[in-house]
Design a protein around this motif. Sequence first.
Motif, PDB file in Angstrom:
ATOM      1  N   PRO A 156     -11.128   5.272  -9.073  1.00 26.82           N
ATOM      2  CA  PRO A 156      -9.794   5.022  -9.303  1.00 26.82           C
ATOM      3  C   PRO A 156      -9.099   5.982 -10.062  1.00 26.82           C
ATOM      4  N   TYR A 157      -9.081   7.124  -9.511  1.00 25.27           N
ATOM      5  CA  TYR A 157      -8.191   8.192 -10.222  1.00 25.27           C
ATOM      6  C   TYR A 157      -7.472   8.972  -9.136  1.00 25.27           C
ATOM      7  N   ASN A 158      -6.317   9.507  -9.769  1.00 27.38           N
ATOM      8  CA  ASN A 158      -5.333  10.091  -8.954  1.00 27.38           C
ATOM      9  C   ASN A 158      -5.950  11.527  -8.359  1.00 27.38           C
ATOM     10  N   GLN A 159      -5.472  11.750  -6.895  1.00 28.13           N
ATOM     11  CA  GLN A 159      -6.094  13.168  -6.649  1.00 28.13           C
ATOM     12  C   GLN A 159      -5.504  14.171  -7.399  1.00 28.13           C
ATOM     13  N   MET A 160      -4.785  14.051  -8.179  1.00 26.11           N
ATOM     14  CA  MET A 160      -4.233  15.249  -8.972  1.00 26.11           C
ATOM     15  C   MET A 160      -5.062  15.257 -10.083  1.00 26.11           C
ATOM     16  N   ASP A 161      -5.907  14.298 -10.405  1.00 22.13           N
ATOM     17  CA  ASP A 161      -6.718  14.365 -11.756  1.00 22.13           C
ATOM     18  C   ASP A 161      -8.370  14.377 -11.148  1.00 22.13           C
ATOM     19  N   ARG A 162      -8.506  14.752 -10.051  1.00 22.25           N
ATOM     20  CA  ARG A 162      -9.846  14.827  -9.536  1.00 22.25           C
ATOM     21  C   ARG A 162     -10.756  15.966 -10.216  1.00 22.25           C
ATOM     22  N   LEU A 163     -10.012  17.184 -10.450  1.00 23.71           N
ATOM     23  CA  LEU A 163     -10.757  18.317 -11.134  1.00 23.71           C
ATOM     24  C   LEU A 163     -10.465  18.498 -12.710  1.00 23.71           C
ATOM     25  N   ASN A 164     -10.202  17.156 -13.288  1.00 27.86           N
ATOM     26  CA  ASN A 164      -9.731  17.531 -14.779  1.00 27.86           C
ATOM     27  C   ASN A 164     -11.137  17.667 -15.404  1.00 27.86           C
ATOM     28  N   TRP A 165     -12.415  17.203 -14.777  1.00 25.56           N
ATOM     29  CA  TRP A 165     -13.459  17.276 -15.571  1.00 25.56           C
ATOM     30  C   TRP A 165     -13.949  18.597 -15.717  1.00 25.56           C
ATOM     31  N   ALA A 166     -13.545  19.591 -14.652  1.00 27.52           N
ATOM     32  CA  ALA A 166     -13.862  20.887 -14.908  1.00 27.52           C
ATOM     33  C   ALA A 166     -13.229  21.634 -15.986  1.00 27.52           C
ATOM     34  N   LYS A 167     -12.184  21.007 -16.397  1.00 29.28           N
ATOM     35  CA  LYS A 167     -11.233  21.629 -17.822  1.00 29.28           C
ATOM     36  C   LYS A 167     -12.009  21.185 -18.904  1.00 29.28           C
TER      37      LYS A 167
END
Length: 446
Positions: free
Chosen positions: A433-444
């Motif tokens: 349930p995450y927006n596609q734009m937020d998918r790589l937030n974990w890498a930050k």
Amino acid sequence: MQIIAQILFAIALVAGIVFFARNVKRLIRNIKLGKEVDRTDNPGERFAKMARIAMGQSKMVRRPLAGALHIIVYLGFIIINIEVLEIIIDGIFGTHRILSFLGGFYNVLIAAFEILAFLVLVGVILFWTRRNVSRIKRFWNREMKGWPKNDANNILYFEMVLMVLFLTMNAADYQLQLNGATHYTSEAGIIGSFPVSQFLLPLLDGLSNSTLIIIERIAWWAHILGILFFLNYLYYSKHLHILLAFPNVYYSKLTPQGKLDNLEAVKKEVELMMDPNADPFAAPAEGEEEEEPEKFGASDVFDLNQVQLLNAYTCTECGRCTSECPANQTGKKLSPRKIMMDTRDRLEEVGEIINKNGKYEDDGRQLLDDYILREELWACTTCNACVEACPVGIDPLSIILDMRRYLVMEQSAAPNELAIAMTNIENNGAPWPYNQMDRLNWAKEK
């Protein structure tokens, strides 16, 4: 008196064959209630697979004890029944051991038949012990009650009786030869070819020739009538796999087990949507009837394909699939064996309606819900362990998947967790349930 015996034998033989032919005809009719599926590709590979699995018992021997016993019983029982050919000739023409003119070769055949009969008897007794004394868990699941349980034991008792009758017939015959009895002396050349039944002679010691002839004739008649009965019992028994294992393995999938088939009905719908010239609301051409939309998935046996229905009839109820199923091992209701048994039971129910009415009339029942519960279907992990474990190439998973497809695509009845995942895939391109734009937030994150 002899001519009467020949007439009675001919009547019994014809009746047994006619009844068997009727059952085969019904079996083929029931299987053809399913959808056609093309499994004629790669005949060489299919024959090799059939020879390896159905004839070579390659999957049976993965469990060495059961595999070895099964090979002895299966091959022994088949080879011993070669003698049935001689019995049929003797019964029709009133002769006695007509093939004894083969001399030494006949001695070898009879000796081999007796040794195999003894091994089959021992094997069947061990099978009975494993099932009823050792009580191996897979033979006592909840679906193995009533008829399935009784059927398994009935076959074992029946095979015991047939082997005992065979050896008793030979023992009485041997003693009559030794006594020089009329009608038995012509086979004097085969004396000494009874390596097992000769040990039964002390039980016959002191009996008159007339009594021995009665014993020999009773055993002879009971043996051949028992085989005819067994032949026709197969249709009602799990032992139908004796006949169906070979075609079932031949028509099994050759593609990797993890590869799922596309639904033809869905493919047609997608092609229709992608065709800019197609008119989904167009009226049928003159003289043509409007086609009923094809069902997605399966809710009854009519929606399954013919190979899946053949699978249901071939099931040996051995339980290897269920014993390997991780869902079943964790206490869930799913039993792949029960899926196949339920499919066969429903197919037989439909067949009985056709037998009674000449055609199928809706009885208000179906495979889904009336036989197979939704809880069972959704417990499956689609791991293919059941398919890999089956010794005769049965695919319970394909039925489970087709019924799941029906629930999802026809009834929108997926479990809540799956419905959420599918909604996320539709909206976010992923099951989370995450927006596609937020998918790589974990890498930050550091």
